[in-house]
Each structure stands twice: as C-alpha cells, then as structure tokens.
Design a protein around this motif. Sequence first.
Motif, PDB file in Angstrom:
ATOM      1  N   GLY A  47      23.754   4.499  13.183  1.00 54.57           N
ATOM      2  CA  GLY A  47      23.471   3.074  13.046  1.00 54.57           C
ATOM      3  C   GLY A  47      23.255   2.399  14.379  1.00 54.57           C
ATOM      4  N   SER A  48      23.997   2.839  15.405  1.00 58.82           N
ATOM      5  CA  SER A  48      23.821   2.257  16.736  1.00 58.82           C
ATOM      6  C   SER A  48      24.362   3.222  17.787  1.00 58.82           C
ATOM      7  N   VAL A  49      23.744   3.156  18.954  1.00 58.65           N
ATOM      8  CA  VAL A  49      24.233   3.881  20.125  1.00 58.65           C
ATOM      9  C   VAL A  49      24.906   2.821  20.987  1.00 58.65           C
ATOM     10  N   ASP A  50      26.223   2.950  21.174  1.00 58.71           N
ATOM     11  CA  ASP A  50      27.005   1.897  21.819  1.00 58.71           C
ATOM     12  C   ASP A  50      27.136   2.077  23.324  1.00 58.71           C
ATOM     13  N   THR A  51      26.610   3.152  23.879  1.00 56.23           N
ATOM     14  CA  THR A  51      26.677   3.385  25.313  1.00 56.23           C
ATOM     15  C   THR A  51      25.620   2.540  26.004  1.00 56.23           C
ATOM     16  N   ILE A  52      26.041   1.829  27.042  1.00 54.23           N
ATOM     17  CA  ILE A  52      25.112   1.002  27.815  1.00 54.23           C
ATOM     18  C   ILE A  52      24.661   1.805  29.016  1.00 54.23           C
TER      19      ILE A  52
END
Length: 111
Positions: free
Chosen positions: A85-90
């Motif tokens: 759903g999302s890749v949370d690593t910036i």
Amino acid sequence: MDNTWWIWVFYGLIIFGFYFFLIRPQNKKKKQEDQMRKSAEIGDDVTTIGGIVGRVVGVKDDDDSLIIETGTDRVKMRVKRWSIGSVDTIRNEPEKKDDKADKKASKKSDK
C-alpha cells in the motif's frame, strides 16, 4: 440543423470533461503506485493494503513478491508486490549528473 450541431459540441465537451477530470488523473495515480511498488527494495519500511507493517528483507523477482519482516519477534512473510500500500522509507534523491555539470560550468564562468 443548427441546434443539432450545438448538441454534438455539448456531448463532446462532456466526454472531454470526463476524460480530463476523471480518467486521466486515475491513470496517472495508478502509474505512480506501480512505480512505487516496483521501487521497493531491501531495507525499506512498507505497509500492505491489509495494514501489515514491516521491513523488506528479500525480493523474489521470479514470482514478483517481497519477503517482509514484522514485529519484534521477526516474523517473515512473503507478500505479492501488488499488495504493497505504501513505501514508508524516505529517500533523498541524488541530483542528476547534468545538473551537477551545469552548476560547475556556471561557477567556472562566474570566476
């Protein structure tokens, strides 16, 4: 005869409006999501569409899946890429090489 021409123009504007305001943004968003899923790599924090949060520890390209590690007990799960759903690593995107060359050239010309 003149009235039917305006009706066709009106229908054309409605179809154009549907495409421009509904279909085009949806396709654009889908392409961005696909790119986000394809760019997930080892070490990234991800959230699945089911709400499972974990860190990618392996990538299986042959069946298009990822192995994620969840929780403090380090449970490993294999999930399909489409379920991310999302890749949370910036990440900080590196500058393009052309931009660096342009900056160096402008500094040299200023001196």
